[in-house]
Design an enzyme around this catalytic site. Structure first.
Site, short mmCIF file in Angstrom:
data_model
loop_
_atom_site.label_atom_id
_atom_site.label_comp_id
_atom_site.label_asym_id
_atom_site.label_seq_id
_atom_site.Cartn_x
_atom_site.Cartn_y
_atom_site.Cartn_z
N ASP A 1 71.05 42.75 -60.51
CA ASP A 1 69.79 43.01 -59.79
C ASP A 1 68.90 43.92 -60.63
OD1 ASP A 1 70.77 41.50 -57.72
OD2 ASP A 1 71.03 43.18 -56.32
N ASN B 1 69.90 34.08 -40.03
CA ASN B 1 68.87 34.90 -39.40
C ASN B 1 67.95 33.93 -38.64
OD1 ASN B 1 67.09 33.81 -41.28
ND2 ASN B 1 67.15 35.59 -42.61
N MET C 1 69.15 39.51 -36.36
CA MET C 1 67.73 39.60 -35.99
C MET C 1 67.10 40.89 -36.52
SD MET C 1 68.01 38.12 -32.08
CE MET C 1 68.84 39.57 -31.46
N ASP D 1 65.83 51.00 -48.31
CA ASP D 1 66.03 49.80 -49.15
C ASP D 1 66.91 48.83 -48.35
OD1 ASP D 1 66.63 47.88 -51.01
OD2 ASP D 1 67.32 49.28 -52.57
N ASP E 1 74.35 41.27 -46.41
CA ASP E 1 75.66 41.09 -47.05
C ASP E 1 76.64 42.16 -46.59
OD1 ASP E 1 74.44 39.02 -48.49
OD2 ASP E 1 73.80 40.41 -50.07
O1 RIB Z 1 71.27 39.69 -50.41
C1 RIB Z 1 70.84 40.51 -51.46
C2 RIB Z 1 71.10 39.87 -52.78
O2 RIB Z 1 70.29 38.72 -52.89
C3 RIB Z 1 70.74 40.71 -53.97
O3 RIB Z 1 71.79 41.54 -54.41
C4 RIB Z 1 70.31 39.70 -55.01
O4 RIB Z 1 71.19 39.57 -56.08
C5 RIB Z 1 70.17 38.38 -54.25
O5 RIB Z 1 71.19 37.54 -54.51
#
Ligand code: RIB
Length: 314
Positions: free
Chosen positions: A18, A190, A227, A252, A258
């Site tokens: 990222d 979502n 949601m 952030d 995830d």
């Molecule tokens: O869900 C977030 C992720 O989406 C980030 O870490 C980025 O790599 C993208 O895959």
């Protein structure tokens, strides 16, 4: 459960590096603006979910691919450092690792552009090669940053071998075959992803529940609709349960979804019921948005236990 008594989770999915730029506001098309700061971190929806579950104490094996570049070794070392079994992450030659360019504004909102790179080479062969390990897992987690053919092969594998699967249908794509989705034990869209999957309105909770029930009628075990600041809606054949949001001030939000999936998997696979596991997941995801970054920002099990035990969370 693994031989150590820990919940055992497989993640078949993406790893990304990222590249995150923090700025005061999102640029308009054609505009150049000065941003505040930059950070490089480890991401990818699959890897983020794997790390969340591993930091919470699960035994995690990941199936995926990194490229032939400087990012590959860093990614593997980072995942292994968190205890994720990387023996089924293949090095794809002649291609870059997955990369995500990310913009984050002061409210914590983000936009993300991903280059699939090696993630685009993950295939049914990788699942076949990892099948002995996958069969020992309590739950297999899937997202949509690898080719759909690999996702379908994993769903079919889970159905055939009696291993539960959770499909997080993100990032949203209209190419996803609804018939294959129906093989999932858990589906975690979502609202946008639910609308794309069903073609139905999803403005109100009633509409969301109605749309999710059409997926259950077609075979999905359980639908969990995330949601954002409104919490989550658990939709099962017989009941609809609202999971209240945990209020925080986000800095952030990248990777919050995830964190939610990884935490839900860890607690569900350890024997907690779906509702208590979702409450844990909701608290874990909320905590994750109070810090910048993804995997390094996720709380460890000890940190999360302290957060849950704090009087304000009781
Ligand atoms: O869900 C977030 C992720 O989406 C980030 O870490 C980025 O790599 C993208 O895959």
């Amino acid at each position: 459960m693994s031989q150590t008594g820990k919940p055992r989770i497989a993640v078949i999915g993406s790893t990304n590096v990222d590249l995150v730029t923090y700025l005061k506001r999102m640029p308009k098309p054609g505009e150049t603006i000065a941003a505040d700061s930059f950070a490089m971190g480890q991401g990818g929806k699959g890897a983020n979910q794997a790390v969340a579950a591993a930091k919470l104490g699960a035994d995690v094996v990941m199936v995926g691919a990194v490229g032939e570049d400087a990012f590959a070794g860093t990614t593997l070392a980072h995942l292994a450092g968190y205890g994720v079994d990387v023996s089924h992450i293949r090095r794809a030659l002649g291609i870059s690792s997955g990369v995500a360019s990310i913009l984050v504004d002061p409210s914590g909102e983000n936009v993300i552009m991903i280059v699939a790179g090696a993630n685009g080479t993950v295939s049914a062969d990788d699942i076949r090669d990892a099948s002995a390990d996958l069969m020992t897992c309590d739950l297999i987690l899937l997202q949509l940053e690898i080719p759909l053919a690999a996702v379908y092969a994993a769903l079919e594998f889970g159905k055939k071998h009696g291993v539960k699967t959770l499909l997080n249908p993100a990032p949203a794509t209209p190419a996803l075959d609804p018939e294959k989705v129906n093989l999932a034990s858990f589906l975690t869209p979502n609202e946008t992803e639910l609308a794309i999957l069903t073609g139905m309105p999803v403005e109100t909770e009633t509409e969301i529940a109605t749309a999710a029930k059409t997926l259950i009628a077609k075979g999905v075990g359980t639908v969990i609709v995330t949601m954002g600041s409104r919490g989550a809606l658990l939709v099962e054949a017989q009941a609809v349960t609202h999971i209240a949001p945990v209020k925080v001030s986000p800095v952030d939000t990248v990777g919050a979804g995830d964190a939610f999936v990884g935490a839900f998997a860890r607690y569900y696979a350890s024997g907690l019921g779906v509702v208590p596991a979702l409450k844990k997941a909701s608290a874990y995801a909320a905590d994750s948005v109070t810090r910048r970054g993804t995997q390094d920002a996720y709380a460890t099990e000890a940190e999360f236990d302290r957060i849950c035990a704090a009087p304000t969370n009781g």
